[in-house]
Motif scaffolding. Structure first.
Motif, short mmCIF file in Angstrom:
data_model
loop_
_atom_site.label_atom_id
_atom_site.label_comp_id
_atom_site.label_asym_id
_atom_site.label_seq_id
_atom_site.Cartn_x
_atom_site.Cartn_y
_atom_site.Cartn_z
N THR A 139 32.53 46.60 38.74
CA THR A 139 32.99 45.22 38.65
C THR A 139 33.57 44.92 37.26
O THR A 139 34.64 44.33 37.13
N ILE A 140 32.86 45.36 36.23
CA ILE A 140 33.31 45.10 34.85
C ILE A 140 34.58 45.87 34.54
O ILE A 140 35.55 45.31 34.00
N GLU A 141 34.63 47.16 34.89
CA GLU A 141 35.76 48.00 34.50
C GLU A 141 37.02 47.70 35.30
O GLU A 141 38.13 47.93 34.82
N THR A 142 36.88 47.22 36.53
CA THR A 142 38.06 46.89 37.33
C THR A 142 38.47 45.42 37.19
O THR A 142 39.56 45.04 37.59
N GLN A 143 37.54 44.61 36.62
CA GLN A 143 37.76 43.17 36.45
C GLN A 143 37.99 42.47 37.79
O GLN A 143 38.72 41.49 37.88
N SER B 69 35.99 40.73 41.29
CA SER B 69 34.75 40.02 41.58
C SER B 69 33.78 40.95 42.28
O SER B 69 34.18 41.94 42.92
#
Length: 369
Positions: free
Chosen positions: A335-339, A341
């Protein structure tokens, strides 16, 4: 024993009154280093999102470094390991939790990044039924070929019986404290804690000389839940710390299991309740847990990262595939690395599972097939 030169600052930032783990991480991220936080001017700290005037004053006017240096002496004297959240040795599962402690203190020899980790918790008023479950559960795990680490809180009842069973069947076990490592509470469990150091360990995010406080026991539950792939509730009344741990585990997107009991048993009401509310999966034995966690599925370390030649991928799906080519990832990391939801990532991963390109692992981790 070697320690980093900035260890006093790493400890000190966790001691500033009113500055929690989230704010501390924010400060370090914007300033650039933990030492820099203590050298930064108040007017600059105020500009950092989420800090504000009050917290900026607390940082600048703090007087915690001397106490932190005394703690370093205690650490050296007692051969205590420290895990700072930016260090490579910080427990990977816990690092994915937004409110994970800035720093941890550990005595023992357990691998806190063991491939399989479970937390076993429950009521302090364990019945014979609950004790028997602990005994049978740990015995069954001990008979398997894989390694497993068991986490609990060394409290009366289910916690200590889980630890005892681990010692009996030679399963590594770690107790998470709600106070510093200079103290054992309850004192009656000191002999058990000593044996755990030989095959497991003792863990805390509190410095030495911390007073025993009820709120700290609730606070440490996030560590018990965050360290593990799954939390298992053996027995619980309708309200209690074990249910708090289950709730935290659910908030971390970790698996939660509970053993059912008779509807008339007061110390099974909590388990029955969270099963009924779909906040926990009903289990009756170790085999149920192994099946739910896919522990009976063997994977090869010599994997070839290749998608099917005939599968068409959307740009978002390809983004996830490219990320997983670098290795296994927790869903939080994706979630963080692909930005994207959390809901979108979950949907994409499910689609990729249906296409036979990825597989889910314990602890909400994903891997390319």
């Amino acid at each position: 024993m070697e320690i980093s030169g900035d260890l006093p600052h790493k400890i000190a930032i966790s001691l500033i009154p009113g500055i929690g783990a989230v704010t501390a991480r924010n400060l370090i991220a914007y300033v650039g280093s933990v030492e820099g936080v203590f050298q930064e001017k108040e007017k600059n700290l105020m500009k950092i999102p989420g800090v504000g005037e009050i917290n900026a004053k607390k940082v600048v006017r703090q007087n915690v470094l001397d106490r932190a240096k005394r703690e370093v002496d205690f650490i050296l004297k007692n051969q205590i390991q420290t895990f700072f959240y930016l260090d490579d040795n910080y427990p990977a599962r816990l690092k994915n939790c937004s409110d994970a402690p800035i720093i941890l203190y550990f005595r023992g020899n357990a691998n806190l990044n063991e491939r399989r980790i479970i937390s076993v918790v429950g009521t302090r008023n364990a019945t014979n039924y609950g004790k028997d479950i602990c005994e049978e559960l740990i015995r069954n795990f001990s008979e398997k070929s894989y390694q497993i680490l068991v986490i609990s809180g060394l409290a009366y009842g289910i916690d200590v019986h889980a630890h005892k069973a681990c010692l009996k069947y030679n399963v590594p076990t770690v107790g998470v404290f709600a106070h510093g490592l200079d103290n054992i509470y309850p004192a009656l469990h000191a002999p058990i804690a000593a044996k755990m150091l030989e095959n497991g360990g003792l863990l805390s995010d509190f410095i030495s000389e911390t007073k025993i406080d009820r709120q700290n026991f609730l606070r440490r539950n996030r560590i018990i839940a965050g360290l593990a792939d799954a939390t298992i509730i053996v027995e619980s009344a309708e309200k209690g710390g074990a249910l708090v741990t289950a709730d935290i585990a659910n908030s971390y997107n970790r698996d939660v299991f509970a053993f059912p009991g008779r509807s008339t048993d007061p110390f099974s009401k909590g388990c029955n309740k969270i099963i009924k509310l779909n906040e926990a999966v009903l289990v009756e034995n170790a085999a149920d847990i192994e099946k739910a966690m896919n522990w009976d599925v063997k994977t090869s370390s010599n994997r070839v990262f290749q998608t099917s030649l005939f599968v068409e991928l959307t740009p978002e799906e390809q983004k996830l595939i490219d990320l997983l080519k670098g290795g296994d990832r927790f869903v939080d990391e994706i979630t963080i690395e692909t930005q994207l939801s959390m809901s979108r990532v979950s949907s994409l991963l499910l689609g990729l599972e249906f296409k036979g390109l990825v597989t889910s692992l314990p602890g909400k981790m994903y891997r390319l097939k």
